[in-house]
Design a protein around this motif. Sequence first.
Motif, short mmCIF file in Angstrom:
data_model
loop_
_atom_site.label_atom_id
_atom_site.label_comp_id
_atom_site.label_asym_id
_atom_site.label_seq_id
_atom_site.Cartn_x
_atom_site.Cartn_y
_atom_site.Cartn_z
N LEU A 172 33.41 -9.32 -16.93
CA LEU A 172 32.76 -9.68 -17.57
C LEU A 172 30.94 -9.24 -17.61
N PHE A 173 30.02 -8.14 -18.66
CA PHE A 173 29.14 -7.48 -18.84
C PHE A 173 28.36 -7.57 -19.03
N GLY A 174 27.15 -7.48 -18.37
CA GLY A 174 26.05 -8.96 -19.39
C GLY A 174 24.81 -7.10 -19.89
N ILE A 175 25.36 -7.40 -21.35
CA ILE A 175 24.19 -6.52 -21.96
C ILE A 175 22.75 -6.84 -22.80
N VAL A 217 18.40 -0.61 -14.51
CA VAL A 217 19.45 -0.85 -13.29
C VAL A 217 20.87 -1.14 -13.40
N LEU A 218 21.87 -1.31 -13.10
CA LEU A 218 23.54 -2.08 -12.73
C LEU A 218 23.42 -2.34 -11.78
N ILE A 219 23.81 -4.08 -12.02
CA ILE A 219 23.56 -4.94 -11.28
C ILE A 219 24.57 -5.61 -10.73
N CYS A 220 24.89 -5.99 -9.70
CA CYS A 220 26.64 -6.45 -9.41
C CYS A 220 26.45 -8.43 -8.70
N ASN A 221 27.32 -9.19 -9.00
CA ASN A 221 27.38 -9.84 -8.01
C ASN A 221 27.91 -9.76 -6.74
N LYS A 222 27.29 -10.13 -5.78
CA LYS A 222 27.70 -9.75 -4.54
C LYS A 222 28.53 -9.70 -3.58
N ASN A 223 29.90 -11.14 -5.27
CA ASN A 223 31.09 -11.29 -4.35
C ASN A 223 32.13 -9.95 -5.08
N LYS A 224 32.19 -10.27 -6.29
CA LYS A 224 33.22 -9.59 -7.34
C LYS A 224 32.53 -8.27 -7.15
N MET A 277 35.89 -7.32 -5.00
CA MET A 277 36.99 -8.02 -5.88
C MET A 277 37.77 -7.68 -7.34
N ASN A 278 36.75 -6.57 -7.78
CA ASN A 278 37.49 -5.60 -9.20
C ASN A 278 36.97 -4.15 -9.79
N PRO A 279 38.30 -3.52 -9.19
CA PRO A 279 38.00 -2.21 -8.86
C PRO A 279 37.13 -1.44 -10.50
N LEU A 280 37.33 -2.29 -11.66
CA LEU A 280 37.05 -1.80 -12.43
C LEU A 280 35.40 -2.13 -12.50
N ILE A 281 34.92 -2.49 -11.60
CA ILE A 281 33.45 -2.28 -12.14
C ILE A 281 32.71 -0.67 -11.24
N GLU A 282 33.88 -0.27 -10.02
CA GLU A 282 33.79 1.32 -9.92
C GLU A 282 34.28 1.92 -10.72
N ARG A 283 34.85 2.09 -11.15
CA ARG A 283 35.45 2.93 -12.26
C ARG A 283 33.99 2.94 -14.41
N ILE A 284 33.83 1.62 -14.32
CA ILE A 284 32.54 1.90 -14.99
C ILE A 284 30.55 2.18 -14.11
N PRO A 339 40.09 -3.72 -20.26
CA PRO A 339 39.94 -6.03 -20.40
C PRO A 339 38.38 -5.93 -20.29
N ILE A 340 38.00 -5.25 -21.01
CA ILE A 340 36.01 -6.43 -20.88
C ILE A 340 35.61 -6.84 -21.73
N ALA A 341 34.37 -7.78 -21.53
CA ALA A 341 34.20 -8.63 -22.79
C ALA A 341 32.32 -8.56 -22.38
N LEU A 342 31.82 -7.84 -22.92
CA LEU A 342 30.27 -7.59 -23.27
C LEU A 342 29.75 -9.27 -24.18
N VAL A 343 29.01 -9.36 -23.10
CA VAL A 343 27.82 -11.08 -23.17
C VAL A 343 26.36 -10.34 -23.35
N PHE A 344 25.77 -10.39 -24.56
CA PHE A 344 24.66 -10.03 -25.16
C PHE A 344 23.86 -11.21 -25.00
N LEU A 345 22.85 -11.01 -23.48
CA LEU A 345 22.25 -11.62 -23.63
C LEU A 345 20.36 -10.89 -23.22
N PRO A 346 19.39 -12.35 -23.11
CA PRO A 346 18.39 -11.28 -22.61
C PRO A 346 17.86 -10.59 -22.01
N ALA A 347 16.81 -9.84 -21.76
CA ALA A 347 17.59 -8.78 -20.68
C ALA A 347 16.58 -9.84 -19.03
N ALA A 348 15.72 -11.10 -19.27
CA ALA A 348 15.03 -11.52 -18.33
C ALA A 348 16.37 -12.79 -18.01
#
Length: 311
Positions: free
Chosen positions: A18-21, A208-215, A218-225, A57-66
């Motif tokens: 899940l990728f917050g945009i 900036v690109l940010i990530c949940n500290k526990n994820k 756990m998911n090698p796709l994050i590093e690829r992105i 295997p990504i879902a883009l979730v469109f959210l307010p930046a804040a």
Amino acid sequence: MSAERSSLHATDLQDRLLFGIPKKGRLNEQVMTLLKGADIQFHRKNRIDIALSTNHPIALVFLPAADIPQFVADGDVDIGITGQDMVAEAGVDVDELLALGFGKCRLCVQAPVASPYASARDVVGKRIATSFTSLVSKYFKVLDEQVAKEKGLKSVENPTIVKFLSGSVEASCALGLSDAIVDLVESGETMHAAKLHDIETVLATEAVLICNKNKHIMNPLIERIKRRIQGVIVAQKYVLCTYNVPRSKLIEAIKITPGKKAPTISALETEGWVAVSVMILKKETADKMDELEEVGAQDILITELTNARMN
């Protein structure tokens, strides 16, 4: 298409990152460019704030930046793109994977040009309007304490008052709602139009690109992105320069175009000549071409990059 077939179900998000945009605002357009360059393909349906990638295997979730920092910190989305100012305002603990080089601006204390205020200390005890109430309250709490200590007091007699305004913050001084404001400054046009000037920088910020500290682990796709986005950013800064030059002038040419590591040099069929291939900063292209021509380089070509992988 029927409503049943077009609707999104929770099962559609299973096993997807899940990728917050940012759904709109100053960051959205540039984030869309990044996603295209990183070959994250998707189709966003009208009025739907979740889009499934068609090639990952990504879902883009469109959210307010804040909101993105909180969603990432809570694990509701795995990664996201937002501003450093938004992360600081949310006060959450997330991993900053990558500074993206756009959305650069400053969060500044601004006061009317006609006022006597020349620094943030000058507006201690005054009324401050901002949409960054958490960040600004902490900032002025420290200043309040410093001023009180200098006066030998336990606390200031009149603590700084921080007021929340969601928009048109720059108009609050003229309307008598505040004595100063804290707001983002990019070009400064809005600030100058409101007859304000910045008297102190609270925070320098960019996207900036940010990530949940526990994820992250756990998911090698994050590093690829991350690597793909990093490649797009590099490609936006550099171009590939190729040229032919007499071997006798090669040292001079390499001084002009040393490259990130070293240029690639190949011998030509024409005796005494070599071909050089090297990356140069896009903003320096015209100057480098002029300098190369002056030392005898010929057939100078510039090629745009769409992506790159470098260390």
